[in-house]
Design a protein around this motif. Structure first.
Motif, PDB file in Angstrom:
ATOM      1  N   VAL A   1      -3.340   4.318  -1.858  1.00 26.13           N
ATOM      2  CA  VAL A   1      -3.801   3.376  -2.874  1.00 26.13           C
ATOM      3  C   VAL A   1      -3.364   1.974  -2.475  1.00 26.13           C
ATOM      4  O   VAL A   1      -2.258   1.767  -1.983  1.00 26.13           O
ATOM      5  CB  VAL A   1      -3.254   3.768  -4.265  1.00 26.13           C
TER       6      VAL A   1
ATOM      7  N   THR B   1       0.865  -1.171   0.000  1.00 25.43           N
ATOM      8  CA  THR B   1       0.000   0.000   0.000  1.00 25.43           C
ATOM      9  C   THR B   1       0.907   1.227   0.000  1.00 25.43           C
ATOM     10  O   THR B   1       1.898   1.276   0.741  1.00 25.43           O
ATOM     11  CB  THR B   1      -0.887   0.023   1.250  1.00 25.43           C
TER      12      THR B   1
ATOM     13  N   GLY C   1      -4.180  -1.220  -6.742  1.00 22.96           N
ATOM     14  CA  GLY C   1      -4.665   0.010  -7.358  1.00 22.96           C
ATOM     15  C   GLY C   1      -6.178   0.120  -7.396  1.00 22.96           C
ATOM     16  O   GLY C   1      -6.716   1.138  -7.824  1.00 22.96           O
TER      17      GLY C   1
ATOM     18  N   SER D   1      -2.906   7.155  -8.137  1.00 28.01           N
ATOM     19  CA  SER D   1      -2.923   5.986  -9.008  1.00 28.01           C
ATOM     20  C   SER D   1      -1.545   5.337  -8.982  1.00 28.01           C
ATOM     21  O   SER D   1      -0.590   5.922  -8.465  1.00 28.01           O
ATOM     22  CB  SER D   1      -3.288   6.378 -10.447  1.00 28.01           C
ATOM     23  N   ARG D   2      -1.460   4.138  -9.514  1.00 24.26           N
ATOM     24  CA  ARG D   2      -0.176   3.452  -9.521  1.00 24.26           C
ATOM     25  C   ARG D   2       0.001   2.649 -10.794  1.00 24.26           C
ATOM     26  O   ARG D   2      -0.976   2.196 -11.402  1.00 24.26           O
ATOM     27  CB  ARG D   2      -0.017   2.569  -8.294  1.00 24.26           C
TER      28      ARG D   2
ATOM     29  N   THR E   1      -8.771   3.126  -3.196  1.00 21.72           N
ATOM     30  CA  THR E   1      -8.116   4.388  -2.862  1.00 21.72           C
ATOM     31  C   THR E   1      -8.865   5.058  -1.726  1.00 21.72           C
ATOM     32  O   THR E   1     -10.040   4.748  -1.463  1.00 21.72           O
ATOM     33  CB  THR E   1      -8.085   5.349  -4.070  1.00 21.72           C
TER      34      THR E   1
END
Length: 122
Positions: free
Chosen positions: A50, A32, A54, A70-71, A57
């Motif tokens: 996040v 995380t 992903g 975001s990732r 959130t």
């Protein structure tokens, strides 16, 4: 895991910035990632987080609707898109990692990056 935050700068109120948090290590996708910020004379506060996938959130009320986290696990990077910036968003922004589900406390995170300065002028 080692974290490196970047993308800060000086922007006018109402403007946008995107922060990046680049991580080293092959297990990045297990963590995380949270963003926190600290303004001069104030305690470090939670901004957004996040989940490892992903798909989940969470945001602080003060940034909800303006910031998006975001990732991209393929790039070992988490992003914080900041829109409609306000002078009160001025702070040093830090990214942090934990190997457990979403959390909002600074003590809940095990690994921290070095911070990037965001300054919003009025």
């Amino acid at each position: 895991v080692q974290l490196q935050a970047s993308g800060g700068g000086l922007v006018q109120a109402g403007g946008s910035l995107t922060l990046s948090c680049a991580a080293s290590g092959r297990t990045f996708s297990r963590y995380t990632i949270g963003w926190f910020r600290q303004a001069p004379g104030k305690e470090r506060e939670f901004v957004a987080a996040v989940s490892w996938s992903g798909t989940s959130t969470y945001y602080a009320d003060s940034v909800k609707g303006r910031f998006t986290i975001s990732r991209d696990n393929a790039k070992n990077t988490v992003y914080l898109q900041m829109n409609s910036l306000k002078p009160e968003d001025t702070a040093v922004y830090y990214c942090a990692a934990r190997g457990r589900p979403l959390a909002t406390g600074t003590s809940d995170y095990d690994y921290w990056g070095q911070g990037t300065q965001v300054t919003v002028s009025s």
